[in-house]
Motif scaffolding. Structure first.
Motif, PDB file in Angstrom:
ATOM      1  N   GLU A 327       0.821  -1.210   0.000  1.00 47.33           N
ATOM      2  CA  GLU A 327       0.000   0.000   0.000  1.00 47.33           C
ATOM      3  C   GLU A 327       0.857   1.262   0.000  1.00 47.33           C
ATOM      4  O   GLU A 327       0.446   2.305  -0.513  1.00 47.33           O
ATOM      5  CB  GLU A 327      -0.942   0.018   1.214  1.00 47.33           C
ATOM      6  N   THR A 328       2.052   1.174   0.595  1.00 46.98           N
ATOM      7  CA  THR A 328       2.939   2.334   0.645  1.00 46.98           C
ATOM      8  C   THR A 328       3.332   2.773  -0.757  1.00 46.98           C
ATOM      9  O   THR A 328       3.492   3.970  -1.023  1.00 46.98           O
ATOM     10  CB  THR A 328       4.204   2.009   1.471  1.00 46.98           C
ATOM     11  N   TYR A 329       3.493   1.812  -1.651  1.00 53.06           N
ATOM     12  CA  TYR A 329       3.820   2.131  -3.049  1.00 53.06           C
ATOM     13  C   TYR A 329       2.735   3.016  -3.657  1.00 53.06           C
ATOM     14  O   TYR A 329       3.024   4.009  -4.339  1.00 53.06           O
ATOM     15  CB  TYR A 329       3.960   0.835  -3.849  1.00 53.06           C
ATOM     16  N   VAL A 330       1.484   2.671  -3.400  1.00 54.16           N
ATOM     17  CA  VAL A 330       0.367   3.443  -3.942  1.00 54.16           C
ATOM     18  C   VAL A 330       0.379   4.865  -3.387  1.00 54.16           C
ATOM     19  O   VAL A 330       0.168   5.835  -4.122  1.00 54.16           O
ATOM     20  CB  VAL A 330      -0.983   2.759  -3.628  1.00 54.16           C
ATOM     21  N   HIS A 331       0.642   4.995  -2.088  1.00 58.52           N
ATOM     22  CA  HIS A 331       0.708   6.326  -1.472  1.00 58.52           C
ATOM     23  C   HIS A 331       1.857   7.139  -2.064  1.00 58.52           C
ATOM     24  O   HIS A 331       1.709   8.332  -2.337  1.00 58.52           O
ATOM     25  CB  HIS A 331       0.894   6.212   0.036  1.00 58.52           C
ATOM     26  N   ARG A 332       2.992   6.493  -2.252  1.00 62.34           N
ATOM     27  CA  ARG A 332       4.163   7.192  -2.791  1.00 62.34           C
ATOM     28  C   ARG A 332       3.888   7.770  -4.176  1.00 62.34           C
ATOM     29  O   ARG A 332       4.084   8.957  -4.411  1.00 62.34           O
ATOM     30  CB  ARG A 332       5.359   6.227  -2.878  1.00 62.34           C
ATOM     31  N   ILE A 333       3.454   6.913  -5.083  1.00 63.76           N
ATOM     32  CA  ILE A 333       3.306   7.386  -6.466  1.00 63.76           C
ATOM     33  C   ILE A 333       2.123   8.336  -6.603  1.00 63.76           C
ATOM     34  O   ILE A 333       2.035   9.081  -7.578  1.00 63.76           O
ATOM     35  CB  ILE A 333       3.214   6.222  -7.472  1.00 63.76           C
ATOM     36  N   GLY A 334       1.232   8.331  -5.597  1.00 65.47           N
ATOM     37  CA  GLY A 334       0.114   9.265  -5.608  1.00 65.47           C
ATOM     38  C   GLY A 334       0.530  10.703  -5.382  1.00 65.47           C
ATOM     39  O   GLY A 334      -0.298  11.616  -5.475  1.00 65.47           O
ATOM     40  N   TYR A 356       8.808  -7.996  -3.359  1.00 65.76           N
ATOM     41  CA  TYR A 356       7.997  -6.815  -3.046  1.00 65.76           C
ATOM     42  C   TYR A 356       7.246  -6.331  -4.287  1.00 65.76           C
ATOM     43  O   TYR A 356       6.080  -5.949  -4.215  1.00 65.76           O
ATOM     44  CB  TYR A 356       8.865  -5.674  -2.500  1.00 65.76           C
ATOM     45  N   LEU A 357       7.961  -6.343  -5.430  1.00 62.64           N
ATOM     46  CA  LEU A 357       7.338  -5.903  -6.683  1.00 62.64           C
ATOM     47  C   LEU A 357       6.181  -6.825  -7.052  1.00 62.64           C
ATOM     48  O   LEU A 357       5.117  -6.360  -7.497  1.00 62.64           O
ATOM     49  CB  LEU A 357       8.367  -5.875  -7.807  1.00 62.64           C
TER      50      LEU A 357
END
Length: 414
Positions: A327-334, A356-357
């Motif tokens: 979920e952190t990936y989604v927050h980052r790229i947002g 992770y990917l």
């Protein structure tokens, strides 16, 4: 739907016109009517969807009718609790923007700086207080904060506050407020702990869930580079130079990693700076302003430090390290692709990060496009084997044990 259809007071309509906002976002369209009704609310929407406006706009609409003229006595009518100083400032800016044609006064308090200027401002009187938990409890204990006239309590980024260990402070703060308050909880995710907090302290709350965390904006182009871990800094400089990147937010997993990236880029003549928990508040604010004004081109940050960064025209987000929480990936790229703009999210994936990917791609339900044409690739096939070495070794050990056991059993039978 337009903002006019929400029947907001004229001062807010004028402010929204100045900002160029004609229509509410999805979370605003659903939340604002409920807040105007006086309904307790739990709202879940990812970063960049207009959550702050979803509570600030209806609160200003309500308070303005009480405050009226500038002669009205200033008392704390609204308290917004948020986990970081950066977010507190961001929320304050929103209240100022939406309430520019009202007499509503707001202020921010947080720790790590002298309390004297904050106390002086509190004594003059305010309508909206935006605070981090620790400093709020401290000043309340000293008798500088009176919450007896409170109408609204807002818990912003509730999931992040719980992750950062503020749960006990949040519970203490809630107990300091009047029972007849209206309580609003906003969160990017909806873990069990957030629901438990809502069940304990909110009165028959309305739940609104918009844009689940598994979704990524269509206007963000996502790419991945498979790169050896030791070559990541070289690849970063290569991309910055070759693609002519002038403004990018780079995420690292650790504070030490952020500092090392800044050192490497600085040696190559790139204007950059790091922002993380070990930096002073003054330093963090200064660096953030320089980045917003494009005085520095690359900002390297850890996840917690970057939580309050809100830049509408940020073209690039680069995952120097992959997060171990999908979920952190989604927050980052947002952080990119906001306000209708397009954005690019680049990810560096080392062999040890392949797992992770895989989890991220499963969450967002899409395959991130691989960029093969770069000077520091690794063999994709070998990494797939290395992604879960422990499981592979475990299977070998288990097979070996089974073989030994079989031999022993044969000896017993014969």
């Amino acid at each position: 739907m337009t903002f006019k259809e929400l029947h907001l007071i004229n001062p807010i309509q004028e402010a929204l016109n100045d900002l160029g906002y004609a229509a509410p976002t999805s979370i605003q369209e659903q939340a604002i009517p409920e807040v105007l009704k006086g309904q307790d609310l739990v709202a879940c929407a990812q970063t960049g969807t207009g959550k702050t406006g979803a509570f600030a706009i209806p609160i200003i609409n309500y308070i303005h009718k009480i405050v009226g003229s500038a002669k009205k006595a200033k008392k704390i009518r609204t308290l917004v609790i948020t986990p970081t100083r950066e977010l507190a400032h961001q929320i304050s800016d929103s209240f100022n923007d939406y309430g520019k044609y009202t007499n509503i006064k707001s202020m921010v308090i947080y720790g790590g700086v002298s309390q004297n200027p904050q106390v002086d401002q509190l004594k003059k009187g305010i309508d909206v207080l935006i605070a981090t938990p620790g400093r709020l409890l401290d000043l309340h204990k000293q008798g500088f904060i009176d919450l007896n006239h409170l109408h609204h309590l807002v818990l912003d980024e509730a999931d992040q506050m719980l992750d950062m260990g503020f749960i006990n402070d949040v519970k203490k703060i809630i107990k300091l407020t009047p029972e007849n308050r209206q309580t609003l909880m906003f969160s990017a995710t909806m873990p069990i702990a957030v629901r438990e907090l809502a069940d304990a302290f909110l009165t028959k709350p309305k739940y609104i869930i918009v844009d689940p965390v598994s979704s990524t904006a269509d206007n963000i182009t996502q790419k991945v580079y498979f790169v050896e871990k030791e070559d990541k800094r070289k690849l970063l400089y290569h991309i910055i130079k070759n693609d002519g990147i002038k403004n990018a937010l780079v995420f690292t997993r650790t504070k030490h990693g952020a500092d090392n990236v800044v050192k490497a880029l600085t040696k190559q003549g790139v204007t950059c700076a790091a922002i993380h928990g070990d930096k002073t508040q003054t330093s963090r604010q200064s660096v953030l302003e320089e980045f917003k004004n494009q005085e520095i081109s690359i900002l390297v940050a850890t996840d917690i430090a970057a939580r309050g960064i809100d830049i509408e025209n940020l073209p690039y987000v680069i995952n120097f390290d992959l997060p171990n929480i999908s979920e952190t990936y989604v927050h980052r790229i947002g952080r990119t692709g906001r306000a209708g703009n397009s954005g690019i999210a680049l990810t560096f994936c080392g062999k040890d990060e392949r797992v992770y990917l895989t989890e991220i791609e499963r969450l967002i339900r899409m395959k991130v496009k691989e960029i093969k044409d770069h000077p520091y690739p690794w063999n994709n096939e070998s990494a797939k084997v290395d992604a879960k070495p422990d499981l592979r070794n475990k299977k070998k050990k288990d097979n070996s044990r089974k073989s030994e056991a079989s031999k022993k059993n044969k000896k017993r039978w014969y």
